[in-house]
Design an enzyme around this catalytic site. Sequence first.
Site, PDB file in Angstrom:
ATOM      1  N   SER A  76       0.877  -1.211  -0.468  1.00 35.27           N
ATOM      2  CA  SER A  76       0.055   0.060   0.024  1.00 35.27           C
ATOM      3  C   SER A  76       1.030   1.228  -0.272  1.00 35.27           C
ATOM      4  CB  SER A  76      -0.953   0.255   0.779  1.00 35.27           C
ATOM      5  OG  SER A  76      -1.441   1.279   1.085  1.00 35.27           O
TER       6      SER A  76
ATOM      7  N   TYR B 217      -1.478  -0.646  10.515  1.00 39.84           N
ATOM      8  CA  TYR B 217      -1.418  -0.698   8.184  1.00 39.84           C
ATOM      9  C   TYR B 217      -0.227  -1.149   7.812  1.00 39.84           C
ATOM     10  CZ  TYR B 217      -3.954  -1.029   4.033  1.00 39.84           C
ATOM     11  OH  TYR B 217      -4.284  -0.788   3.127  1.00 39.84           O
TER      12      TYR B 217
HETATM   13  N1  LIG Z   1      -8.555  -0.165  -1.462  1.00 45.14           N
HETATM   14  C1  LIG Z   1      -7.597   0.723  -1.490  1.00 45.14           C
HETATM   15  O1  LIG Z   1      -7.788   1.476  -1.517  1.00 45.14           O
HETATM   16  C2  LIG Z   1      -6.687  -0.484  -1.081  1.00 45.14           C
HETATM   17  C3  LIG Z   1      -5.111   0.652  -1.093  1.00 45.14           C
HETATM   18  C4  LIG Z   1      -3.941   0.268  -0.493  1.00 45.14           C
HETATM   19  C5  LIG Z   1      -3.684  -1.219  -0.592  1.00 45.14           C
HETATM   20  N2  LIG Z   1      -4.908  -1.729  -1.036  1.00 45.14           N
HETATM   21  C6  LIG Z   1      -4.767  -3.536  -0.314  1.00 45.14           C
HETATM   22  O2  LIG Z   1      -5.258  -4.316  -1.180  1.00 45.14           O
HETATM   23  C7  LIG Z   1      -5.413  -5.112  -0.933  1.00 45.14           C
HETATM   24  C8  LIG Z   1      -7.044  -5.469  -1.283  1.00 45.14           C
HETATM   25  O3  LIG Z   1      -7.157  -4.624  -0.912  1.00 45.14           O
HETATM   26  P1  LIG Z   1      -9.365  -4.326  -1.020  1.00 45.14           P
HETATM   27  O4  LIG Z   1      -9.467  -3.109  -1.288  1.00 45.14           O
HETATM   28  O5  LIG Z   1      -9.241  -5.331  -2.396  1.00 45.14           O
HETATM   29  O6  LIG Z   1      -9.933  -4.678  -0.787  1.00 45.14           O
HETATM   30  P2  LIG Z   1     -11.697  -6.024  -0.160  1.00 45.14           P
HETATM   31  O7  LIG Z   1     -11.939  -6.155   1.269  1.00 45.14           O
HETATM   32  O8  LIG Z   1     -12.175  -5.543  -1.280  1.00 45.14           O
HETATM   33  O9  LIG Z   1     -10.990  -6.937  -0.426  1.00 45.14           O
HETATM   34  C9  LIG Z   1     -10.018  -8.152   0.222  1.00 45.14           C
HETATM   35  C10 LIG Z   1     -10.637  -9.319   0.251  1.00 45.14           C
HETATM   36  O10 LIG Z   1      -9.652 -10.307   1.510  1.00 45.14           O
HETATM   37  C11 LIG Z   1     -10.312 -10.985   2.278  1.00 45.14           C
HETATM   38  N3  LIG Z   1      -9.568 -11.834   2.907  1.00 45.14           N
HETATM   39  C12 LIG Z   1      -9.413 -10.643   4.568  1.00 45.14           C
HETATM   40  N4  LIG Z   1      -8.371 -11.112   5.312  1.00 45.14           N
HETATM   41  C13 LIG Z   1      -8.150 -12.235   4.495  1.00 45.14           C
HETATM   42  C14 LIG Z   1      -7.661 -13.732   5.625  1.00 45.14           C
HETATM   43  N5  LIG Z   1      -7.170 -13.353   6.584  1.00 45.14           N
HETATM   44  N6  LIG Z   1      -8.043 -14.526   4.592  1.00 45.14           N
HETATM   45  C15 LIG Z   1      -7.905 -14.760   3.370  1.00 45.14           C
HETATM   46  N7  LIG Z   1      -8.678 -14.092   2.734  1.00 45.14           N
HETATM   47  C16 LIG Z   1      -8.322 -12.980   3.241  1.00 45.14           C
HETATM   48  C17 LIG Z   1     -11.868 -10.694   1.965  1.00 45.14           C
HETATM   49  O11 LIG Z   1     -12.401 -11.605   2.030  1.00 45.14           O
HETATM   50  C18 LIG Z   1     -11.393  -9.772   0.675  1.00 45.14           C
HETATM   51  O12 LIG Z   1     -12.299 -10.607  -0.558  1.00 45.14           O
HETATM   52  C19 LIG Z   1      -5.155  -5.263   0.863  1.00 45.14           C
HETATM   53  O13 LIG Z   1      -4.396  -5.971   0.750  1.00 45.14           O
HETATM   54  C20 LIG Z   1      -5.695  -3.486   1.380  1.00 45.14           C
HETATM   55  O14 LIG Z   1      -4.475  -3.225   2.131  1.00 45.14           O
HETATM   56  C21 LIG Z   1      -6.194  -1.376  -1.112  1.00 45.14           C
END
Ligand SMILES: NC(=O)c1ccc[n+]([C@@H]2O[C@H](COP(=O)([O-])OP(=O)(O)OC[C@H]3O[C@@H](n4cnc5c(N)ncnc54)[C@H](O)[C@@H]3O)[C@@H](O)[C@H]2O)c1
Length: 248
Positions: free
Chosen positions: A141, A154
């Site tokens: 991130s 985080y």
């Molecule tokens: N969306 C943003 O703005 C953003 C920004 C920077 C980084 N990220 C990172 O991107 C990644 C995906 O995030 P997203 O925004 O798509 O979120 P999201 O919540 O839409 O998807 C995350 C998925 O991970 C799954 N998950 C959570 N904990 C888990 C576990 N212990 N075991 C298996 N699956 C698990 C959830 O069920 C979900 O389907 C994450 O690592 C997040 O930190 C997101």
Amino acid sequence: MADPRVMLVTGGGSGIGRACAERLAREGCSVMVADRDADGGRDTVSAIAAVGGTARFTLLDVADEACVVASVAATTDAFGRIDGAINSAGVPQTAQPVHRLDAEDWLRVIGINLNGMFYCLKHQIAAMLETGGGAIVAISSAAALKGLLNSADYCASKAGILGLVRGAAVDYAEQGIRVNALLPGGSDTPLAHRSSASNPALAGTLRVPMMRMSSPAEIAAAAVWLVSPDSSYVTGASLSVDGGMTIA
Ligand SMILES: NC(=O)c1ccc[n+]([C@@H]2O[C@H](COP(=O)([O-])OP(=O)(O)OC[C@H]3O[C@@H](n4cnc5c(N)ncnc54)[C@H](O)[C@@H]3O)[C@@H](O)[C@H]2O)c1
């Protein structure tokens, strides 16, 4: 022509992981969608199947090492090998300043985002060593490079991923396994909406030169490139895909 590679996507049941799984399948890869949310994961598989792609679902909690071992075995059992992985499973911050952050919440966020990434890399790499190589993306991130308000758990988990990725990239470069980190800024997913609802003060502190969030597909485009042969000389990198947030 269909791409014969086999790809594992953790967190493939939603957001960025789902966009990665769908794009890989569109390019002809066989995709194992792994998530702790069975409904979300199965929805991704159905969406892929509906447009003629190949995907299966396996239940995964990345914080549980035995479960991670099983997800890799499920991939090789279903498709015979594993050529690449995009590790997107993750949770947002607890939304507390450090002096109010319960140790239990700290350990939960680190346990999923950082320890979980370690288990995934460890067992995905072990499987790739059997077949002569592969490519892995760890979704970190922009929070790995910036201090975000009420987000120390985080930020620490995502910064730790960068060290893990650099170490692994060096360990396996000679064996043909590339490992890279991708650092999204705000992306329009359920996690981003949960995060801004629980931490409303954060938005006012962020400057994004491009003045918008990304779509999950824009993040997936970069992640899919990083697991493709087109990035064959890239390893140990931290690729920001954040509309300029980190450099502003
Ligand atoms: N969306 C943003 O703005 C953003 C920004 C920077 C980084 N990220 C990172 O991107 C990644 C995906 O995030 P997203 O925004 O798509 O979120 P999201 O919540 O839409 O998807 C995350 C998925 O991970 C799954 N998950 C959570 N904990 C888990 C576990 N212990 N075991 C298996 N699956 C698990 C959830 O069920 C979900 O389907 C994450 O690592 C997040 O930190 C997101």
